[in-house]
Design an enzyme around this catalytic site. Structure first.
Site, mmCIF file in Angstrom:
data_model
loop_
_atom_site.group_PDB
_atom_site.id
_atom_site.type_symbol
_atom_site.label_atom_id
_atom_site.label_comp_id
_atom_site.label_asym_id
_atom_site.label_seq_id
_atom_site.Cartn_x
_atom_site.Cartn_y
_atom_site.Cartn_z
ATOM 1 N N LEU A 18 0.811 -1.213 0.000
ATOM 2 C CA LEU A 18 0.000 0.000 0.000
ATOM 3 C C LEU A 18 0.843 1.260 0.000
ATOM 4 C CD1 LEU A 18 -2.851 -0.961 2.488
ATOM 5 C CD2 LEU A 18 -2.871 -1.016 0.003
ATOM 6 N N GLY A 21 7.286 4.654 3.537
ATOM 7 C CA GLY A 21 7.770 5.953 3.966
ATOM 8 C C GLY A 21 8.889 5.812 4.963
ATOM 9 N N MET A 23 8.955 5.922 8.103
ATOM 10 C CA MET A 23 8.711 5.201 9.356
ATOM 11 C C MET A 23 8.276 3.772 9.119
ATOM 12 S SD MET A 23 6.940 8.067 11.810
ATOM 13 C CE MET A 23 6.838 6.901 13.169
ATOM 14 N N VAL A 26 3.454 -0.176 4.590
ATOM 15 C CA VAL A 26 2.086 -0.614 4.834
ATOM 16 C C VAL A 26 1.697 -1.592 3.748
ATOM 17 C CG1 VAL A 26 -0.309 0.098 5.126
ATOM 18 C CG2 VAL A 26 1.518 1.584 5.915
ATOM 19 N N LYS A 41 1.095 -2.602 9.177
ATOM 20 C CA LYS A 41 2.158 -1.609 9.132
ATOM 21 C C LYS A 41 3.395 -2.160 9.821
ATOM 22 C CE LYS A 41 3.216 3.226 9.788
ATOM 23 N NZ LYS A 41 2.653 4.566 9.959
ATOM 24 N N ASP A 130 0.113 13.965 15.570
ATOM 25 C CA ASP A 130 0.441 14.164 14.159
ATOM 26 C C ASP A 130 -0.830 14.272 13.313
ATOM 27 O OD1 ASP A 130 2.136 14.553 12.010
ATOM 28 O OD2 ASP A 130 2.425 12.421 11.626
#
Length: 718
Positions: A18, A21, A23, A26, A41, A130
């Protein structure tokens, strides 16, 4: 760790990638036993291998998994496999706000749902840290209306703040939406989440974040030291919410709204309603957003000419980011990391990139301004979020716990943050976004499933996110989350559910979507849905046509009113109906015995007629014999005037609109029947909110005698 579709991880079969990034990654996965698709994730931020990270991860995952709210993505499972932390959550078929296209009402609804989810988490000691457009996903029902707005990534930013992961002077987060106190090194709080939500809402409406196009150092300085431009700088028609954003984006957290819901509710009132500002009470800059204006342009509309949406395409606002049309279901990266996360260390900052605005369109669906209501000797007024009622109380409709008449206003306990009220032999109000009713309950119009009268407010279940309410003659209706509901007397099909069976609890009118306003006359109901006027119930009263009241002509389902342009306000009573178009023109039709249609005659008007001589109007109300239209220039009334209900200083009937003396900046108007017993007959009282002051005139009750005032009289508030 390299994971590929077709492989397995932690017992899950990987279906698709999906996003990826800074971090983590996914994946779309399939649960091994439930065969349910979830989003998995994998956390890959620096420091995940440190011994204390496992404990921090477990604590944060447990905290996130404990949150059960429709606006918060559900965590299903978590763990650490091969030293790699991971968790799974619901896979949502929708778009995040970087690409979703929303109407103005949908944008308001989205912010409201997110705010409710944040407040829920804050009450449980969980801070998001966030909030940004990419971390908010909207899903839609098969009919196309907003189903849910869902928050992603609870606790992830906190994981990245671990001392062993980042230097003590390094900030991790999306700086464009970060609160000044957090950028200044203070702990994140519920009020800093509110600031971030306000930044997101600001961009959703204007197409730009509060501070944009700056270096990281300049961005930090701006959040900490500079005041953000008011939204009206980019969109003049947003002047009504300048003060709302000034509050939510205050440098000092103590000066912000007490909760995220308080911010969202006040924002909704400013965007969808005219009238006094719900926080400050100011009205001088109030305005209504034209439906034809784009809600998130990259530049202000040129001059006074609004940008119009493409022909054949619904007016919408898109997410504030650059257009990235993606396959539905892949857009919601649970963790919102479909876009690459760039680590940029500048002056000790780890920075997510600032998204770019996107030019899109919007439609407004205006709600009725219901700050004052009167009918049958009872008057109720909303003032600074409190509700006050007076007058006839034979069924407990004043809400003071008695059935004794009240000669002066008394505060209604049990409801707070009131935004709307409607009264008759029972009263209903919207408080904290919920509907409460009390008084007569002969037909189940209080919505509690009984026919027992109530002398104090009771909560009507299932109507959160309410914006409009109307009650009269045994029927109550409300708009909640842009959906219409009615309950009570259904002899003429006025509930709108296709039957003529009385309903004692709110019944959804499923054929209407994007509903913004509703009003009932007891035997007929009218509403605004997708800026189209609909009426149902007794056809004669609804004003679709004027024929007779035979059962064959009753409508038990909403029927569109032909001959009207896009509409924002509607009122029906007796046998006359009036509406206000989105450009502020007033239309009336139906029975015209007293000249309430305003066409200069007493002839019946079979189709909607535009009335000349009225400045841009925001609301109209008719009693069937008298009609008034609210404008910032003043109040214009016409029809029966035997008791001075037109407020023009005379008792002469008027067959065309006449300006009411002394009133300006009128934001709400209500015309109610009055009866002081058979010896006096039935008369009419008119009330309005003008410059934040309530006025009433015509026939009204004072010390058990009927008096007539032909000019507006101010009502003394407690």
């Amino acid at each position: 760790m390299q994971l590929q579709p077709g492989g397995e991880f932690a017992g899950y079969r990987i279906v698709d990638t999906l996003g990826e990034g800074g971090m983590g990654q996914v994946f779309l996965v399939e649960h091994p036993h439930l065969l349910r698709r979830e989003a998995l994730k994998v956390i890959s931020i620096n420091g995940a291998g440190y011994p204390e990270f496992g404990l921090r991860f477990t604590n944060e995952a447990r905290a996130a998994a404990s949150l059960e709210h429709p606006a918060i993505v559900s965590i299903h499972n978590y763990g650490i496999t091969d030293s790699t932390p991971w968790f799974t959550m619901s896979y949502l078929d929708g778009d995040d706000l970087t690409s979703a296209r929303l109407t103005l009402v949908e944008a308001v609804e989205t912010i409201g749902q997110v705010a409710a989810g944040l407040d829920y988490a804050h009450q449980r000691g969980v801070i998001h840290r966030d909030i940004k457009p990419a971390n908010i996903v909207v899903t839609r029902s098969p009919s196309g209306r907003i189903d849910r707005a869902v928050l992603l990534d609870f606790g992830i930013a906190k994981l990245a703040e671990a001392p062993s992961i980042t230097a003590s002077n390094v900030y991790v987060g999306t700086m464009t939406y970060s609160a000044p106190e957090v950028l200044d090194g203070q702990p994140a709080t519920a009020l800093s989440d509110q600031y971030s939500l306000a930044c997101t809402a600001y961009e959703l409406l204007t197409g730009k974040p509060p501070f944009n196009g700056m270096t990281p150092a300049a961005l930090i300085a701006a959040h900490i030291q500079k005041q953000p431009p008011p939204p009206s700088m980019y969109r003049p028609e947003l002047a009504a919410v300048d003060l709302v954003f000034a509050t939510a984006l205050a440098k000092d957290p103590a000066h912000r709204f007490p909760t995220c819901t308080a911010f969202a509710t006040t924002l909704a009132q400013g965007l969808l309603m005219s009238g006094p500002h719900p926080v400050t009470g100011q009205t001088s800059s109030r305005t209504t957003i034209p439906s034809s204006v784009y809600a998130a342009p990259t530049t202000p509309p040129p001059g006074a000419g609004p940008n119009r949406p493409p022909s054949g395409y619904p007016s919408t606002i898109a997410g504030p980011m650059a257009p990235r049309r993606r396959r539905r279901g892949r857009a919601i990266l649970v963790g919102a990391i479909a876009t690459a996360v760039i680590s940029l260390v500048v002056t000790g900052v780890v920075l997510w990139p600032t998204p770019q605005p996107n030019e899109t369109t919007a439609a407004e669906s205006a709600a009725l301004s219901q700050q004052i209501s009167n009918s049958w000797n009872t008057t109720c007024i909303v003032n600074s979020g409190a509700l006050y009622c007076m007058g006839n109380n034979g069924f407990g409709q004043v809400g003071d716990g008695t059935t004794l008449a009240q000669a002066s206003l008394v505060k209604v306990d049990g409801v707070s943050h009131v935004t709307a009220v409607s009264t008759d032999f029972n009263t209903c109000a919207i408080a904290d976004g919920e509907v409460y009713c009390w008084g007569n309950n002969e037909y189940g119009q209080l919505g509690d499933g009984t026919t027992t009268n109530r002398v104090t407010p009771i909560h009507v279940p299932g109507l959160s996110g309410a914006t409009s309410v109307s009650t009269v003659a045994g029927l109550s209706c409300a708009v909640a989350n842009a959906t219409a509901y009615c309950w009570g007397n259904n002899k003429f099909g006025q509930v709108g559910d296709g039957t003529k069976i009385d309903r004692h609890t709110p019944t959804k009118i499923s054929s209407l979507t994007n509903v913004s306003a509703i009003q009932t006359t007891g035997s007929a109901t009218c509403a605004i849905a997708d800026q189209t006027a609909y009426c149902w119930g007794s056809e004669y009263r609804s004003g679709n046509t004027v024929t007779d009241q035979s059962p064959d002509d009753d409508r038990s389902k909403p029927t569109a009113v032909a001959g009207l342009p896009q509409t924002k306000s509607i009122s029906t009573a007796g046998s006359t109906t009036c509406a206000v178009s989105v450009d502020g023109k007033v239309y009336c039709w139906g029975d015209n015995t007293w000249g309430a249609v305003g066409n200069g005659t007493t002839d019946e008007q079979y189709t909607p007629l535009a009335l000349p001589g009225i400045p841009t109007s925001t609301e109209v109300d008719t009693s069937g014999s008298t009609t008034c239209a609210a404008t910032l220039d003043g109040l214009y009334c016409w029809g029966r005037n035997a008791n001075g209900e037109l407020g023009d200083g005379t008792s002469t009937d008027r067959l065309s609109p006449t300006r009411t003396r002394e009133l300006t900046d009128v934001t709400a108007v209500t015309i109610g029947n009055y009866s002081d017993g058979p010896e006096h007959g039935s008369n009419t009282t008119t009330c309005a909110m003008a410059n934040k002051i309530p006025y009433c005139w015509g026939a009204y009750l004072d010390r058990n005698y009927a008096f007539v005032h032909t000019v507006p009289q101010p009502i003394q508030l407690p």
